[in-house]
Design a protein around this motif. Structure first.
Motif, PDB file in Angstrom:
ATOM      1  N   VAL A 132     -15.851  29.477  10.595  1.00  0.00           N
ATOM      2  CA  VAL A 132     -16.097  30.810  10.024  1.00  0.00           C
ATOM      3  C   VAL A 132     -17.040  31.621  10.917  1.00  0.00           C
ATOM      4  CG1 VAL A 132     -15.551  30.309   7.626  1.00  0.00           C
ATOM      5  CG2 VAL A 132     -17.818  29.721   8.504  1.00  0.00           C
ATOM      6  N   TYR A 189     -11.114  28.449   3.767  1.00  0.00           N
ATOM      7  CA  TYR A 189     -11.004  29.454   4.832  1.00  0.00           C
ATOM      8  C   TYR A 189      -9.957  29.047   5.864  1.00  0.00           C
ATOM      9  CZ  TYR A 189     -15.265  31.246   2.784  1.00  0.00           C
ATOM     10  OH  TYR A 189     -16.187  31.747   1.897  1.00  0.00           O
ATOM     11  N   ARG A 230     -19.090  27.971  -1.261  1.00  0.00           N
ATOM     12  CA  ARG A 230     -18.230  28.682  -0.317  1.00  0.00           C
ATOM     13  C   ARG A 230     -18.978  29.703   0.545  1.00  0.00           C
ATOM     14  NH1 ARG A 230     -13.739  31.450  -1.466  1.00  0.00           N
ATOM     15  NH2 ARG A 230     -12.947  30.567   0.449  1.00  0.00           N
ATOM     16  N   HIS A 275     -14.677  44.235   0.428  1.00  0.00           N
ATOM     17  CA  HIS A 275     -14.022  43.306   1.343  1.00  0.00           C
ATOM     18  C   HIS A 275     -12.720  43.906   1.853  1.00  0.00           C
ATOM     19  CE1 HIS A 275     -16.701  40.934  -1.221  1.00  0.00           C
ATOM     20  NE2 HIS A 275     -16.830  40.127  -0.182  1.00  0.00           N
ATOM     21  N   SER A 288     -16.384  42.189   6.331  1.00  0.00           N
ATOM     22  CA  SER A 288     -16.749  42.356   4.925  1.00  0.00           C
ATOM     23  C   SER A 288     -18.118  43.018   4.889  1.00  0.00           C
ATOM     24  CB  SER A 288     -16.818  41.001   4.216  1.00  0.00           C
ATOM     25  OG  SER A 288     -15.607  40.291   4.368  1.00  0.00           O
ATOM     26  N   SER A 318     -13.433  38.090  -3.368  1.00  0.00           N
ATOM     27  CA  SER A 318     -12.952  38.451  -2.029  1.00  0.00           C
ATOM     28  C   SER A 318     -11.663  37.757  -1.627  1.00  0.00           C
ATOM     29  CB  SER A 318     -14.030  38.121  -0.997  1.00  0.00           C
ATOM     30  OG  SER A 318     -14.421  36.758  -1.089  1.00  0.00           O
ATOM     31  N   THR A 319     -10.926  37.196  -2.577  1.00  0.00           N
ATOM     32  CA  THR A 319      -9.745  36.406  -2.240  1.00  0.00           C
ATOM     33  C   THR A 319      -8.732  37.216  -1.423  1.00  0.00           C
ATOM     34  OG1 THR A 319     -10.060  35.222  -4.309  1.00  0.00           O
ATOM     35  CG2 THR A 319      -7.961  34.917  -3.191  1.00  0.00           C
ATOM     36  N   TRP A 354     -18.906  35.953   4.513  1.00  0.00           N
ATOM     37  CA  TRP A 354     -18.221  35.561   3.293  1.00  0.00           C
ATOM     38  C   TRP A 354     -19.188  35.194   2.175  1.00  0.00           C
ATOM     39  CZ3 TRP A 354     -13.821  37.507   3.570  1.00  0.00           C
ATOM     40  CH2 TRP A 354     -12.984  37.383   4.683  1.00  0.00           C
ATOM     41  N   GLN A 355     -18.727  35.438   0.941  1.00  0.00           N
ATOM     42  CA  GLN A 355     -19.451  35.074  -0.275  1.00  0.00           C
ATOM     43  C   GLN A 355     -20.902  35.550  -0.258  1.00  0.00           C
ATOM     44  OE1 GLN A 355     -18.088  33.902  -3.102  1.00  0.00           O
ATOM     45  NE2 GLN A 355     -16.133  34.150  -2.031  1.00  0.00           N
ATOM     46  N   ASP A 410     -10.315  34.552   3.807  1.00  0.00           N
ATOM     47  CA  ASP A 410     -10.744  33.906   2.570  1.00  0.00           C
ATOM     48  C   ASP A 410      -9.494  33.575   1.770  1.00  0.00           C
ATOM     49  OD1 ASP A 410     -11.669  33.113   0.129  1.00  0.00           O
ATOM     50  OD2 ASP A 410     -13.035  34.794  -0.166  1.00  0.00           O
TER      51      ASP A 410
END
Length: 575
Positions: A296, A339, A252, A409, A384, A368-369, A306-307, A352
């Motif tokens: 993204v 995403y 991810r 996040h 983030s 980070s959901t 992200w991630q 996310d």
């Protein structure tokens, strides 16, 4: 696991689905495995090794053109005798691979020979060859005869074969026959090592790199047809586990997806150098992966963080996308990749909307959901912190680990507890297992409602977030709710964090329920909230070079009573 629901014929967006974190078994059939075993036996024999050593001449059948442009500044420093990597520098004259120390990223960069791409971008063959050969000689002296340690890790050998063959003119221009023979012998030996080790490479993009390198060896080293066939079967199998059905990557991380696209593009160049048709699965994967990657990106063309990734800049993304030969629009909704993308006017919001990656792929994975990032044209507004996968000179390991937390996040956090536990050994523990999503495309814009169960077990609360972006992009409305679910164990506090980009200047309004957000060189935005107190705190954002930059965050905080809590908020463009 998914529910089958009707698909909108206009844009292919499904109205709703549940995402559950599971490890999918995408194995091959028993008959396929038996066929591959027999195929391996045809070349994993002493007879085949003798063929490699004596029957075929020690040479390359072709030198592919690397389709990805490197880092010009890094290449120029290499020409001046310095190897740079995100704040770390090593003088070539002092380089000793036996005692080499540095961040994991630097070590991988050196051992993979990815720096050859940067050098070739900045130098002609005549200028770059002495530099490349000097580093190569040091590497051969330390590692050519010792099959051990980091240098012989399968994924690094895969990358090394790709870069050695693509940049052969830089490392094989010498008239020293002993040196040239050492390079070619080591290349052949590395390929034989991958014959046994490719399938044991680290899961994810590591396994992808190993199989790509082995296919390249089959294409470019004489007598490689059996090896190529075996490696193509391995790569086909790996593609099914590394990539999601909608083109994302299982870990991810957008930055890792960018890396994977680059690897497949470089492998395709090896096919083209031999005028061979690429493995069909490569083309299919690239056709899916590029739209997922675009999905993204922000209005500035760079990646969202992200991630634990870095906000890789537009030029780098453009170079890799061009190399892929795929032209595609951003993927708006990626259920498996996890995403969601909302776009209106010049405003882009990415969300996310999935659990963190499976534990076996979660190195650097983040809790980070339901976080989101937001940009207005070329200006980032909400971000983030990012960078958790990229410890180095600028980013100490302890800080990189901290940046995996939910608090790093732009989402809601309960009692300062991560929505998914991050254990002391770096793995992910219990937390978010299920995310429910409903998305609607309305006349006035796009709307998402999503919830996760990361706080149900510990606090008896379900986090639900609603986001709606107007069709002109001038207004993003949101609501965060904590809903009773299961046994209530406490009356916890909560905080909703909105990390702001470094270029954003914040001024609180007199009633402490709003703020003016001035973007340096950009538009003015207003923020308002209802149902909790608003404060401004310090934050940081890790830039594309891996440097933490000081910034601020809006924090909306309160307590959740027995019946739960609800906070409505709004970002509105004011100029």
């Amino acid at each position: 696991m998914t529910k089958h629901e009707p698909i909108d014929p206009v844009d292919g967006i499904e109205p709703g689905k549940r995402l559950i974190r599971v490890d999918h078994d995408r194995g091959i059939s028993l008959s396929q495995r038996l066929a591959e075993s027999l195929q391996r036996l045809t070349w994993r024999t002493p007879l085949h090794k003798l063929r490699l050593r004596g029957r075929f001449p020690l040479k390359l059948l072709a030198a592919p053109d690397d389709p990805v442009i490197g880092d010009l500044k890094a290449g120029e420093l290499l020409l001046r005798g310095v190897i740079p990597f995100r704040g770390e520098k090593i003088a070539i004259r002092e380089l000793d691979f036996r005692t080499l120390q540095g961040s994991p990223g630097l070590l991988d960069y050196l051992h993979s020979f990815a720096w050859l791409r940067d050098l070739s971008t900045a130098a002609t063959r005549q200028q770059g060859a002495p530099v490349a050969e000097a580093i190569m000689s040091r590497w051969l002296s330390a590692h050519a005869e010792k099959v051990e340690g980091l240098a012989w890790r399968a994924d690094l050998w895969g990358r090394r074969i790709l870069f050695w063959t693509a940049h052969a003119p830089l490392i094989l221009s010498s008239r020293d026959l002993v040196y040239r023979s050492a390079v070619l012998n080591t290349l052949a030996r590395g390929a034989r090592h991958l014959d046994r080790a490719a399938d044991k490479a680290p899961d994810g993009v590591g396994k992808l790199a190993a199989w790509c390198g082995l296919i390249a060896a089959g294409l470019l080293i004489p007598g490689g047809d059996p090896r190529r066939a075996y490696a193509e079967a391995g790569l086909t199998r790996a593609l099914g586990t590394v990539f999601t059905e909608d083109g994302g990557i299982a870990c991810r991380s957008p930055a890792t997806l960018l890396d994977a696209i680059g690897l497949l593009s470089l492998l395709r160049a090896a096919y083209e150098s031999r005028r061979e048709e690429p493995l069909p699965a490569i083309e299919v994967t690239l056709a899916r992966a590029v739209p997922a990657l675009h999905g993204v990106t922000h209005g500035d063309g760079g990646l969202a963080s992200w991630q634990g990734g870095l906000p890789v800049d537009q030029m780098r993304i453009a170079a890799v996308v061009e190399a892929s030969q795929v032209r595609a629009r951003p993927l708006r909704q990626a259920r498996d990749w996890g995403y969601q993308r909302l776009a209106g006017g010049g405003t882009v919001v990415t969300v996310d909307a999935a659990p963190p990656p499976a534990s076996r792929l979660a190195k650097g994975g983040c809790a980070s959901t339901l976080a989101f990032e937001m940009s207005d044209g070329p200006h980032r507004l909400v971000v983030s912190c990012g960078g958790a996968r990229h410890e180095g000179a600028y980013l100490p390991a302890a800080l990189a680990q901290a940046l995996r937390a939910t608090a790093a996040h732009s989402t809601l956090i309960v009692n300062d507890a991560n929505s998914t536990a991050i254990l002391a050994d770096g793995s992910l523990g219990r937390g978010v297992a299920e995310v429910a999503i409903d998305r609607q495309e309305l006349e006035g814009g796009s709307r998402i409602e999503a919830s996760h169960d990361g706080y149900v077990r510990r606090f008896g609360l379900l986090h639900r977030r609603q986001l709606a972006l107007s069709v002109d992009g001038r207004q993003l409305t949101g609501e965060d709710m904590l809903l009773p679910a299961g046994r209530r164990k406490a009356t916890p506090s909560f905080a909703i964090r909105f990390h702001l980009a470094p270029e954003v200047e914040v001024t609180l309004t007199a009633d402490s329920l709003g703020a003016l957000l001035r973007i340096d060189g950009g538009p003015l935005w207003q923020f308002r909230c209802k149902g909790a107190a608003l404060t401004v705190e310090e934050s940081l954002w890790v830039d594309s070079a891996g440097r933490p930059r000081q910034t601020q965050q809006l924090v909306v905080s309160g307590e959740s009573p027995a019946g739960g809590a609800s906070v409505a908020w709004l970002f509105k463009r004011a100029g």
